[in-house]
Design a protein around this motif. Structure first.
Motif, PDB file in Angstrom:
ATOM      1  N   GLY A 103       0.814  -1.200   0.000  1.00 29.15           N
ATOM      2  CA  GLY A 103       0.000   0.000   0.000  1.00 29.15           C
ATOM      3  C   GLY A 103       0.850   1.254   0.000  1.00 29.15           C
ATOM      4  N   ALA A 104       0.269   2.338   0.497  1.00 31.09           N
ATOM      5  CA  ALA A 104       0.955   3.629   0.562  1.00 31.09           C
ATOM      6  C   ALA A 104       0.412   4.404   1.745  1.00 31.09           C
ATOM      7  CB  ALA A 104       0.746   4.417  -0.732  1.00 31.09           C
ATOM      8  N   VAL A 133      -2.921   5.871  -9.570  1.00 29.17           N
ATOM      9  CA  VAL A 133      -3.558   7.131  -9.184  1.00 29.17           C
ATOM     10  C   VAL A 133      -4.531   6.888  -8.030  1.00 29.17           C
ATOM     11  CG1 VAL A 133      -5.100   8.975  -9.943  1.00 29.17           C
ATOM     12  CG2 VAL A 133      -3.288   8.164 -11.460  1.00 29.17           C
ATOM     13  N   VAL A 134      -5.296   5.798  -8.089  1.00 27.08           N
ATOM     14  CA  VAL A 134      -6.227   5.462  -7.016  1.00 27.08           C
ATOM     15  C   VAL A 134      -5.469   5.255  -5.708  1.00 27.08           C
ATOM     16  CG1 VAL A 134      -7.972   3.819  -6.227  1.00 27.08           C
ATOM     17  CG2 VAL A 134      -7.831   4.423  -8.658  1.00 27.08           C
ATOM     18  N   LEU A 135      -4.345   4.551  -5.767  1.00 27.16           N
ATOM     19  CA  LEU A 135      -3.551   4.291  -4.574  1.00 27.16           C
ATOM     20  C   LEU A 135      -3.062   5.591  -3.941  1.00 27.16           C
ATOM     21  CD1 LEU A 135      -2.054   2.224  -2.727  1.00 27.16           C
ATOM     22  CD2 LEU A 135      -0.137   2.388  -4.328  1.00 27.16           C
ATOM     23  N   GLU A 250     -10.028  -4.035  -1.505  1.00 31.15           N
ATOM     24  CA  GLU A 250     -10.277  -5.479  -1.569  1.00 31.15           C
ATOM     25  C   GLU A 250      -9.047  -6.215  -2.080  1.00 31.15           C
ATOM     26  OE1 GLU A 250     -13.146  -8.639  -3.993  1.00 31.15           O
ATOM     27  OE2 GLU A 250     -13.446  -6.473  -4.181  1.00 31.15           O
ATOM     28  N   LEU A 251      -8.390  -5.639  -3.059  1.00 31.30           N
ATOM     29  CA  LEU A 251      -7.181  -6.251  -3.621  1.00 31.30           C
ATOM     30  C   LEU A 251      -6.082  -6.339  -2.565  1.00 31.30           C
ATOM     31  CD1 LEU A 251      -5.464  -7.252  -6.031  1.00 31.30           C
ATOM     32  CD2 LEU A 251      -4.960  -4.854  -6.526  1.00 31.30           C
ATOM     33  N   VAL A 252      -5.909  -5.267  -1.792  1.00 32.93           N
ATOM     34  CA  VAL A 252      -4.880  -5.259  -0.754  1.00 32.93           C
ATOM     35  C   VAL A 252      -5.223  -6.257   0.346  1.00 32.93           C
ATOM     36  CG1 VAL A 252      -3.816  -3.852   1.038  1.00 32.93           C
ATOM     37  CG2 VAL A 252      -4.204  -2.888  -1.230  1.00 32.93           C
ATOM     38  N   PHE A 257      -2.579 -10.451  -5.610  1.00 36.41           N
ATOM     39  CA  PHE A 257      -1.465 -10.161  -6.507  1.00 36.41           C
ATOM     40  C   PHE A 257      -0.167 -10.829  -6.072  1.00 36.41           C
ATOM     41  CE2 PHE A 257      -1.418  -7.057  -3.162  1.00 36.41           C
ATOM     42  CZ  PHE A 257      -0.085  -6.868  -2.871  1.00 36.41           C
ATOM     43  N   MET A 258      -0.090 -11.291  -4.812  1.00 35.35           N
ATOM     44  CA  MET A 258       1.186 -11.786  -4.309  1.00 35.35           C
ATOM     45  C   MET A 258       1.595 -13.109  -4.951  1.00 35.35           C
ATOM     46  SD  MET A 258       2.627  -9.601  -2.520  1.00 35.35           S
ATOM     47  CE  MET A 258       3.991 -10.735  -2.317  1.00 35.35           C
TER      48      MET A 258
END
Length: 329
Positions: A103-104, A133-135, A250-252, A257-258
């Motif tokens: 994340g950020a 951009v969303v992040l 939801e993705l995080v 993705f991992m």
């Protein structure tokens, strides 16, 4: 945090800081009573040192965060500043990356409260330009909860708790006791030596429990409400949609993705190959088409070409980070 909880949190924080100031003042007062005696200096100096060591500290970047130089990453700083301007927050004075963070975040760092954007490389690597951009917009608009007054009080309470309640019998103490018994024989102390250590631990626990209760109360007052992190939807309007933010969260949370990312790293894939090998369902925007104008605004802030340029700028950081991606779960 509601107004009532905020007032209570500030009140507890002021109480904690008041105790710290009181310790420093008492130390100075003890020394001023009779500065000609060494014992007075030892007691007063000890109080002064304790007060200074327990004084609040501003937030600093973690040891795993590496600041990216502006001159080596103009595109990265450019998108960071453009998205910050679009959502109406101060642009970051620096951008840092972390090899294993997901994340950020956008903390205020140091006594000068300078905003710094911290980006985790595993997620950033696999996101599309639009979702990057969303992040960034999500990080900028989230409630940071790093108020210096309250954060400093929590830091001071943590130091008090650790100092008072973490005491354990020292192996060195036992070795010293055996050595004294060997050398002094019958003259060696039988129980007072260990009793002093035990008394110190009991005294520390007695003082530590009130500190622990105050810390828990302050944490409860400052804890964000259950559910998604609080943010101002008005700031996001026109830049990204709530649906896109929800999909990124939801993705995080699922970290889908991992698995493909780690598989690509184990195959020895390069950064461009990793970005191409991530399934489209992981990074595609695919959001319930809310507002074409919003999507056009996001594309204006960060084009696909600019996103690829950022990957080139971060190539050195990627090459180091991918070796540790297997540690991310």
């Amino acid at each position: 945090m509601t107004v009532f909880r905020r007032v209570l949190a500030y009140g507890l924080s002021l109480l904690v800081h008041g105790v710290t100031v009181l310790v420093i003042l008492v130390g100075g007062w003890v020394i001023s009573l009779n500065p000609g005696f060494l014992l007075v200096w030892l007691v007063g100096g000890l109080l002064l040192v304790i007060g200074v060591l327990l004084s609040p500290r501003p937030r600093r970047l973690g040891g795993n965060a590496e600041v990216v130089e502006r001159g080596s990453a103009p595109e990265l700083y450019g998108v960071a500043e453009r998205v910050a301007g679009a959502v109406g927050v101060r642009p970051p004075v620096a951008v840092a990356v972390e090899d294993l963070a997901i994340g950020a975040e956008y903390p205020l760092v140091g006594w000068r409260r300078r905003p710094v954007l911290v980006v985790g490389l595993p997620l950033w690597l696999v996101l599309s330009a639009r979702q990057r951009v969303v992040l960034l917009a999500k990080a900028y608009t989230e409630e940071r909860g790093d108020d210096l007054l309250v954060g400093g009080a929590l830091w001071t309470l943590a130091q008090w708790r650790e100092s008072l309640m973490s005491g354990r019998p020292l192996a060195r103490r036992g070795e010293t006791h055996i050595y004294m018994a060997t050398v002094l024989g019958a003259a060696a102390p039988r129980g007072s030596y260990d009793a002093a250590g035990t008394l110190g631990q009991v005294f520390g626990k007695m003082l530590g429990w009130p500190v622990l209760l105050v810390e828990r109360a302050l944490l409860r007052l400052t804890r964000a409400d259950d559910g998604p992190a609080r943010r101002d939807p008005a700031r996001l309007r026109g830049v990204v949609t709530e649906a896109e933010v929800a999909r990124l969260e939801e993705l995080v949370a699922a970290r889908r993705f991992m698995a493909p990312l780690q598989a690509a790293v184990l195959r020895g894939a390069t950064v461009p190959e990793i970005r191409r090998s991530v399934p489209a369902g992981v990074t595609g925007s695919g959001v319930d088409g809310e507002g074409g104008a919003t999507r056009l605004e996001g594309e204006r802030l960060f084009t696909v070409g600019a996103s690829e340029a950022v990957d080139v700028e971060l190539a050195r950081h990627y090459s180091r980070a991918v070796r540790a991606f297997g540690l991310v779960w």
